[in-house]
Structure formats: C-alpha cells, structure tokens
Motif scaffolding. Structure first.
Motif, PDB file in Angstrom:
ATOM      1  N   TYR A 192       0.828  -1.206   0.000  1.00 23.49           N
ATOM      2  CA  TYR A 192       0.000   0.000   0.000  1.00 23.49           C
ATOM      3  C   TYR A 192       0.864   1.258   0.000  1.00 23.49           C
ATOM      4  O   TYR A 192       0.642   2.187  -0.783  1.00 23.49           O
ATOM      5  N   LYS A 193       1.859   1.290   0.854  1.00 24.87           N
ATOM      6  CA  LYS A 193       2.739   2.462   0.932  1.00 24.87           C
ATOM      7  C   LYS A 193       3.501   2.670  -0.376  1.00 24.87           C
ATOM      8  O   LYS A 193       3.742   3.806  -0.794  1.00 24.87           O
ATOM      9  N   LYS A 194       3.865   1.573  -1.016  1.00 22.12           N
ATOM     10  CA  LYS A 194       4.608   1.656  -2.277  1.00 22.12           C
ATOM     11  C   LYS A 194       3.737   2.199  -3.411  1.00 22.12           C
ATOM     12  O   LYS A 194       4.211   2.964  -4.263  1.00 22.12           O
ATOM     13  N   LEU A 195       2.461   1.815  -3.423  1.00 25.58           N
ATOM     14  CA  LEU A 195       1.574   2.171  -4.529  1.00 25.58           C
ATOM     15  C   LEU A 195       0.807   3.464  -4.311  1.00 25.58           C
ATOM     16  O   LEU A 195       0.391   4.115  -5.272  1.00 25.58           O
ATOM     17  N   HIS A 196       0.607   3.849  -3.058  1.00 22.18           N
ATOM     18  CA  HIS A 196      -0.266   4.989  -2.768  1.00 22.18           C
ATOM     19  C   HIS A 196       0.308   6.295  -3.304  1.00 22.18           C
ATOM     20  O   HIS A 196       1.513   6.554  -3.256  1.00 22.18           O
ATOM     21  N   ALA A 197      -0.587   7.132  -3.832  1.00 23.02           N
ATOM     22  CA  ALA A 197      -0.225   8.477  -4.292  1.00 23.02           C
ATOM     23  C   ALA A 197      -1.265   9.464  -3.778  1.00 23.02           C
ATOM     24  O   ALA A 197      -2.458   9.150  -3.713  1.00 23.02           O
ATOM     25  N   GLY A 198      -0.820  10.664  -3.427  1.00 23.28           N
ATOM     26  CA  GLY A 198      -1.714  11.665  -2.859  1.00 23.28           C
ATOM     27  C   GLY A 198      -2.533  12.396  -3.910  1.00 23.28           C
ATOM     28  O   GLY A 198      -2.209  12.405  -5.105  1.00 23.28           O
ATOM     29  N   LEU A 199      -3.576  13.078  -3.438  1.00 27.49           N
ATOM     30  CA  LEU A 199      -4.523  13.748  -4.328  1.00 27.49           C
ATOM     31  C   LEU A 199      -4.282  15.245  -4.486  1.00 27.49           C
ATOM     32  O   LEU A 199      -4.929  15.886  -5.330  1.00 27.49           O
ATOM     33  N   ASN A 200      -3.392  15.822  -3.710  1.00 27.01           N
ATOM     34  CA  ASN A 200      -3.310  17.284  -3.634  1.00 27.01           C
ATOM     35  C   ASN A 200      -3.118  17.965  -4.992  1.00 27.01           C
ATOM     36  O   ASN A 200      -3.811  18.930  -5.317  1.00 27.01           O
ATOM     37  N   ASN A 201      -2.183  17.482  -5.799  1.00 30.76           N
ATOM     38  CA  ASN A 201      -1.936  18.109  -7.094  1.00 30.76           C
ATOM     39  C   ASN A 201      -3.155  18.014  -8.011  1.00 30.76           C
ATOM     40  O   ASN A 201      -3.473  18.958  -8.764  1.00 30.76           O
ATOM     41  N   ILE A 202      -3.829  16.887  -7.956  1.00 27.46           N
ATOM     42  CA  ILE A 202      -5.030  16.696  -8.782  1.00 27.46           C
ATOM     43  C   ILE A 202      -6.133  17.649  -8.345  1.00 27.46           C
ATOM     44  O   ILE A 202      -6.802  18.284  -9.176  1.00 27.46           O
ATOM     45  N   LEU A 203      -6.338  17.765  -7.037  1.00 22.40           N
ATOM     46  CA  LEU A 203      -7.385  18.654  -6.534  1.00 22.40           C
ATOM     47  C   LEU A 203      -7.095  20.106  -6.914  1.00 22.40           C
ATOM     48  O   LEU A 203      -8.005  20.847  -7.316  1.00 22.40           O
ATOM     49  N   ASN A 204      -5.850  20.517  -6.798  1.00 21.61           N
ATOM     50  CA  ASN A 204      -5.488  21.887  -7.183  1.00 21.61           C
ATOM     51  C   ASN A 204      -5.740  22.123  -8.669  1.00 21.61           C
ATOM     52  O   ASN A 204      -6.237  23.187  -9.081  1.00 21.61           O
ATOM     53  N   TYR A 205      -5.406  21.130  -9.478  1.00 21.69           N
ATOM     54  CA  TYR A 205      -5.619  21.238 -10.922  1.00 21.69           C
ATOM     55  C   TYR A 205      -7.105  21.366 -11.247  1.00 21.69           C
ATOM     56  O   TYR A 205      -7.512  22.220 -12.058  1.00 21.69           O
ATOM     57  N   LEU A 206      -7.922  20.542 -10.600  1.00 30.00           N
ATOM     58  CA  LEU A 206      -9.365  20.585 -10.850  1.00 30.00           C
ATOM     59  C   LEU A 206      -9.979  21.901 -10.386  1.00 30.00           C
ATOM     60  O   LEU A 206     -10.898  22.429 -11.025  1.00 30.00           O
ATOM     61  N   GLU A 207      -9.481  22.435  -9.285  1.00 26.47           N
ATOM     62  CA  GLU A 207      -9.969  23.732  -8.815  1.00 26.47           C
ATOM     63  C   GLU A 207      -9.727  24.810  -9.874  1.00 26.47           C
ATOM     64  O   GLU A 207     -10.550  25.718 -10.052  1.00 26.47           O
ATOM     65  N   ASN A 208      -8.628  24.690 -10.591  1.00 27.68           N
ATOM     66  CA  ASN A 208      -8.260  25.709 -11.587  1.00 27.68           C
ATOM     67  C   ASN A 208      -9.026  25.561 -12.899  1.00 27.68           C
ATOM     68  O   ASN A 208      -9.306  26.568 -13.573  1.00 27.68           O
ATOM     69  N   ILE A 209      -9.360  24.332 -13.294  1.00 27.77           N
ATOM     70  CA  ILE A 209      -9.968  24.149 -14.622  1.00 27.77           C
ATOM     71  C   ILE A 209     -11.479  23.959 -14.578  1.00 27.77           C
ATOM     72  O   ILE A 209     -12.137  23.999 -15.620  1.00 27.77           O
ATOM     73  N   SER A 210     -12.055  23.746 -13.404  1.00 26.22           N
ATOM     74  CA  SER A 210     -13.490  23.483 -13.308  1.00 26.22           C
ATOM     75  C   SER A 210     -14.291  24.779 -13.297  1.00 26.22           C
ATOM     76  O   SER A 210     -13.785  25.852 -12.959  1.00 26.22           O
ATOM     77  N   VAL A 211     -15.556  24.678 -13.674  1.00 22.46           N
ATOM     78  CA  VAL A 211     -16.455  25.836 -13.656  1.00 22.46           C
ATOM     79  C   VAL A 211     -17.432  25.774 -12.485  1.00 22.46           C
ATOM     80  O   VAL A 211     -18.083  26.760 -12.165  1.00 22.46           O
ATOM     81  N   LYS A 212     -17.518  24.611 -11.856  1.00 22.35           N
ATOM     82  CA  LYS A 212     -18.430  24.453 -10.726  1.00 22.35           C
ATOM     83  C   LYS A 212     -17.996  23.259  -9.898  1.00 22.35           C
ATOM     84  O   LYS A 212     -17.414  22.307 -10.414  1.00 22.35           O
ATOM     85  N   LYS A 213     -18.272  23.312  -8.598  1.00 20.99           N
ATOM     86  CA  LYS A 213     -17.963  22.209  -7.705  1.00 20.99           C
ATOM     87  C   LYS A 213     -19.147  21.984  -6.773  1.00 20.99           C
ATOM     88  O   LYS A 213     -19.773  22.939  -6.305  1.00 20.99           O
ATOM     89  N   TYR A 214     -19.478  20.709  -6.537  1.00 23.36           N
ATOM     90  CA  TYR A 214     -20.547  20.380  -5.598  1.00 23.36           C
ATOM     91  C   TYR A 214     -20.273  18.998  -5.015  1.00 23.36           C
ATOM     92  O   TYR A 214     -19.343  18.306  -5.428  1.00 23.36           O
TER      93      TYR A 214
END
Length: 309
Positions: A192-214
């Motif tokens: 799990y530790k070897k394969l796991h990757a965090g979401l922070n960069n993805i969330l920041n990217y989506l915040e920038n390109i999205s037009v709405k969030k819910y």
C-alpha cells in the motif's frame, strides 16, 4: 424504504456477479470478498434479488466482479433486473465491452464504468495485466451505441503523472470520471505504501480548470464540472467518515450473501437458500436484519474502526 439506525436509507445494491477476472490488477480488492468458492447465481436468481430490492425502494443496481462481462449471460442478468424495475449500471475492465456494447445498449443500461488507469500500453499492462487497445476499442464501440460511460482511474505511484492526460481524454470524449484514491484492502501495508499516491496536485488542478464544484448526495463525493460539462468525481474511501455517513449501499456476493460493507467480513448474512428457494419472506427478513446491523465503518472523530488488512 429500509432506513438504518444512523438514518441512512438503502437505495443502492452493488452485486458482484462473479469472482472470475481476465485482468490481474495490482490493487484489486475483490470487493472485499476473499476465500470464497465461486458459486455464481443465475440471471433469474438476481432477478429475484432485484424484485425484492425494488419492493423496498432499492432502485440502483451496480454489477461488478471480478469482471462481470466475463459472464456470457451478463446481458440476461441486466434484463432480469431491468424487468423488475431496477436501474442497472456496470463496472468493467473494458476488455470485452466491444462484444457486449450493442446488447447492453438495447437493454438500456444506465451507464458503464470502465477502468482506465493509464493511456500508456506498458504502464497499463503493468497495472492491470491487460491490453489497453482492447479497452479503448470497447470504449469507442460503446460510445457508438450511445452508452453513457464513466472512466474509473485509481491513482497510484505508477500513474499519478498521467492525471492531466486522463482528464483530457475524458473531456475529449465527453465522459465523466471517477478519480479514486487507493484503499489498503487485499494488500500488505508495505505494498500500500509503495503504490499509494496523494490527491493534492489533482485537486489543485481541478480547482483551476473546473467551472463548478458540488458534493453528490451519494457518499458525499466531491464533484467538479469541467467547461465541456464532464463531471470529475473524487472517491476517497479510506478514513473518510463523511463518505461512510452518506453511504446508502449494501452489497451482494456472487454466491448470494448480503455484505454490509466492503471493509467488513463479520457483517455478512447468507441469503443463498432464500434466493434459490424464492422465499420472499425469508429474504425480506434478511434485508431487514441487514438494515438493523448496518453501521458506518469510519465514524466521525474515529479514525479506524477495524483493520481490514
């Protein structure tokens, strides 16, 4: 309607129709079903289950596996559930989707989730053991027949650098997408530790390109709407009390057991005999008992309830 003691209605049923699979995903959690003989129920059996579910306002039926399309009678299963009023969706690795797309469209499947964890053939093969070409062919064929598709992308250390490409792929083809955080089920802590990757960069990217969030009502999943109206949903299934407190799903194993949570094998009710005998009273009692026993795996202010590994 069945409502548990936490005030959560049961509206969704996730049915694992088989344990068999033609891929070998390195993160596979087998829907939390381990050490089980693969005694698969028939399409008519699943029709009975759905009939009883619909009577109790369980409207949504997700067919999964293993790989559900490895069953040659998968269209018959869809037909039986649709016949009694259930709304059917399917989660598939996509390898046989091209073969079934036309018939699934005829049966009016609501939508299909296709696992797509990389757009690089070698990376895809490393993660899944499968052929990316077959999966892409299945996606394109399904779109030809007007099926609504959603991409499932489990983020890993092996594919985290592809999130922009996969989001662009979804946008290009007008697809919705689930971005799924890895859960430590069916693997060692080391893996799990070897394969796991965090979401922070993805969330920041989506915040920038999205037009709405819910947030979706089901499992309180954060969802971003992109300019072309594609919806990108974030699924965090581990240590997430908010998701658990909004979960309205029960599960069925291939052999006919009611499983109350993917992480728990101590809350499983054997409904096989009731299903095979078409015993409506017995199955109803099992559904009611399951409702009474349901509880969130992760509760507010509590990080870990049981260790699923």
């Amino acid at each position: 309607m069945l409502i548990d003691r936490f005030g959560r209605p049961i509206t969704h049923m996730r049915i694992s129709v088989t344990l068999r699979c033609n891929h070998s995903c390195i993160f596979c959690h087998r829907e939390g079903v381990f050490n089980l003989k693969n005694r698969e129920l028939s399409p008519a059996d699943w029709g009975f289950v759905a009939e009883m579910g619909v009577r109790n306002d369980i409207k949504y039926y997700k067919l999964t596996g293993g790989e559900p399309l490895i069953r040659d009678d998968i269209v018959d299963i869809v037909h039986e559930i649709r016949r009694v009023g259930g709304i059917v969706s399917i989660t598939t690795n996509g390898s046989r989707l091209a073969e079934f797309a036309e018939k699934l469209a005829e049966e009016k499947v609501d939508h299909i989730n296709v696992s797509l964890h990389s757009l690089k053939p070698e990376v895809f093969k490393t993660i899944t053991g499968g052929d990316l070409g077959k999966v892409l062919t299945g996606i394109y064929k399904a779109l030809e027949y007007g099926l609504k598709l959603k991409i499932d992308y489990v983020i890993l250390s092996l594919n985290i650098n592809e999130y922009k490409d996969l989001i662009s792929f979804a946008q290009k083809h007008g697809l919705d997408m689930n971005i799924i955080e890895l859960i430590p089920l069916g693997m060692s802590q080391e893996t799990y530790k070897k394969l796991h990757a965090g979401l922070n960069n993805i969330l920041n990217y989506l915040e920038n390109i999205s037009v709405k969030k819910y947030k979706k009502e089901f499992q309180s999943r954060p969802t971003y709407i992109l300019p072309n109206n594609s919806k990108i949903t974030i699924v965090i299934g581990w240590q997430n009390p908010e998701l658990c407190m909004k979960c309205t799903r029960i599960r069925m194993t291939p052999d006919g057991r009611i499983k109350l949570c993917i992480f728990r094998n101590d809350l499983v009710l054997d409904a096989r005999e009731a299903i095979l005998n078409r015993d409506k009273e017995a199955f109803q009692k099992l559904l009611e008992k399951a409702t009474q026993l349901r509880e969130p795996y992760f509760k507010p202010k509590q990080q870990i309830f049981l260790n699923p590994i």
